[in-house]
Design an enzyme around this catalytic site. Structure first.
Site, short mmCIF file in Angstrom:
data_model
loop_
_atom_site.label_atom_id
_atom_site.label_comp_id
_atom_site.label_asym_id
_atom_site.label_seq_id
_atom_site.Cartn_x
_atom_site.Cartn_y
_atom_site.Cartn_z
N PHE A 248 2.26 43.92 -1.61
CA PHE A 248 2.99 45.05 -2.20
C PHE A 248 3.47 46.04 -1.13
O PHE A 248 3.41 47.26 -1.34
CB PHE A 248 2.14 45.78 -3.23
CG PHE A 248 1.77 44.94 -4.42
CD1 PHE A 248 2.74 44.30 -5.18
CD2 PHE A 248 0.43 44.79 -4.78
CE1 PHE A 248 2.38 43.54 -6.28
CE2 PHE A 248 0.07 44.02 -5.89
CZ PHE A 248 1.05 43.40 -6.63
N VAL A 249 3.97 45.53 0.00
CA VAL A 249 4.50 46.43 1.03
C VAL A 249 5.89 46.85 0.59
O VAL A 249 6.85 46.08 0.70
CB VAL A 249 4.55 45.74 2.41
CG1 VAL A 249 4.96 46.75 3.48
CG2 VAL A 249 3.21 45.13 2.76
N ARG A 250 5.97 48.07 0.10
CA ARG A 250 7.23 48.57 -0.45
C ARG A 250 7.35 50.05 -0.13
O ARG A 250 6.38 50.80 -0.27
CB ARG A 250 7.29 48.36 -1.96
CG ARG A 250 7.19 46.89 -2.36
CD ARG A 250 6.97 46.71 -3.83
NE ARG A 250 6.72 45.30 -4.16
CZ ARG A 250 6.39 44.87 -5.37
NH1 ARG A 250 6.26 45.73 -6.37
NH2 ARG A 250 6.18 43.58 -5.57
N ASP A 251 8.55 50.46 0.27
CA ASP A 251 8.79 51.84 0.66
C ASP A 251 7.77 52.23 1.73
O ASP A 251 7.78 51.69 2.80
CB ASP A 251 8.73 52.77 -0.56
CG ASP A 251 9.77 52.40 -1.62
OD1 ASP A 251 10.89 52.04 -1.22
OD2 ASP A 251 9.46 52.44 -2.82
N ASN A 252 6.86 53.15 1.41
CA ASN A 252 5.90 53.61 2.41
C ASN A 252 4.47 53.38 1.94
O ASN A 252 3.58 54.20 2.17
CB ASN A 252 6.12 55.10 2.70
CG ASN A 252 5.59 55.50 4.06
OD1 ASN A 252 5.67 54.75 5.02
ND2 ASN A 252 5.01 56.70 4.14
N ARG A 253 4.23 52.23 1.30
CA ARG A 253 2.90 51.93 0.76
C ARG A 253 2.60 50.45 0.88
O ARG A 253 3.51 49.63 1.04
CB ARG A 253 2.78 52.38 -0.69
CG ARG A 253 3.70 51.63 -1.65
CD ARG A 253 3.56 52.14 -3.07
NE ARG A 253 4.51 51.51 -3.99
CZ ARG A 253 4.29 50.38 -4.64
NH1 ARG A 253 3.15 49.72 -4.47
NH2 ARG A 253 5.19 49.89 -5.47
N CYS B 101 0.84 -1.20 0.00
CA CYS B 101 0.00 0.00 0.00
C CYS B 101 0.87 1.25 0.00
O CYS B 101 0.63 2.20 -0.74
CB CYS B 101 -0.91 -0.02 1.22
SG CYS B 101 -2.06 1.34 1.31
#
Length: 276
Positions: free
Chosen positions: A257-262, A110
């Site tokens: 999309f957490v990038r720079d300040n966004r 099996c």
């Protein structure tokens, strides 16, 4: 085991080239044996393997909490897990709709049948247990400030020591109140499994935790996070459409999309304090 390798390479830039030393991460095959199930095969950065095994079992619904683990033994890159639930190969046969062998038949045959079918590969990427019907929507009222999300991703990058040296791993970070757990791995799935497993050992309340990590957010990733009851997932990368669908079904807050300040909130925005 030497986990970081140094190589002599040629770097070209703006028409000029030079010979330099470059670091790379050693990835190894890891086999996870859970009760009587056939082994799962993963490519990993082979540290924190006990955390990985616990997190994998939780994310795949093989255990409900850490107390379901009877024993874990790490032997090189082999991990042997015994649970109080004593899973057997027939569970996988039932999941896949394969015709079961009768109880009187040889168990070894099996297992071999399943190994042939699965190729002993990892099943945490679109795996056999990734079924929306098994997921209950999350009801946590945990909230996170918008400014904290930016800080979390910066902290993730600052503390990713193997990534800083090699750029060859993913990193995951789990936060619970004032406590933080960070793990790295060549697989984004395994990195997340590791932080989940480590948090489970510490007895963290998953409904008050959230994860930040480096990597896309497809359905299979969202399913494991929802299954353990974590209400928020944050990434510097993009979601897949399948991930958005699962996040909506499981009432999990997905931030990408957490990038720079966004950043972008894709689902359940009520858990993010957007004005802070």
């Amino acid at each position: 085991m030497d986990l970081i390798r140094q190589s002599e390479v040629i770097r070209w830039k703006d028409g000029e080239y030079e010979t330099i030393k470059e670091f790379s991460v050693n990835d190894e095959y890891t086999y996870l044996f859970i009760d009587y199930l056939p082994p799962r095969k993963f490519s990993t950065y082979p540290v924190d393997l006990e955390d990985f095994a616990i997190g994998y079992c939780l994310g795949e619904g093989l255990i409900k909490d850490y107390s379901d683990i009877e024993s874990i033994r790490v032997d090189g890159t082999n991990i042997l897990v015994t649970t109080t639930l004593s899973h057997d190969p027939e569970e996988d046969l039932e999941q896949e709709g394969i015709v079961q062998q009768k109880k009187g038949n040889c168990e070894h045959a099996c297992v071999c049948r399943l190994l042939e079918y699965q190729g002993v590969n990892s099943d945490n990427a679109g795996g056999i247990r990734s079924d929306l019907e098994t997921i209950e929507p999350i009801q946590s009222d945990l909230t996170v400030d918008a400014t904290q999300i930016i800080k979390d991703i910066k902290h993730l990058t600052d503390e990713a020591k193997i990534w800083q040296k090699t750029a060859g791993v993913h990193v995951a970070q789990l936060k619970y109140e004032d406590k933080v757990i960070i793990r790295e791995d060549v697989s984004r799935h395994v990195a997340v499994d590791k932080v989940i497993g480590a948090a489970s050992k510490e007895g963290f309340d998953f409904s008050r935790c959230y994860i930040s990590y480096s990597g896309r957010m497809p359905a299979d990733m969202l399913i494991k996070v929802i299954r353990v009851g974590i209400p928020i997932i944050i990434s510097n990368a993009a979601p897949a459409a399948s991930g958005i669908d699962v996040a909506n079904a499981g009432n999990i807050t997905m931030v990408g999309f957490v990038r720079d300040n966004r950043f972008t909130v894709f689902t359940a925005p009520e858990r993010i304090n957007l004005k802070k």
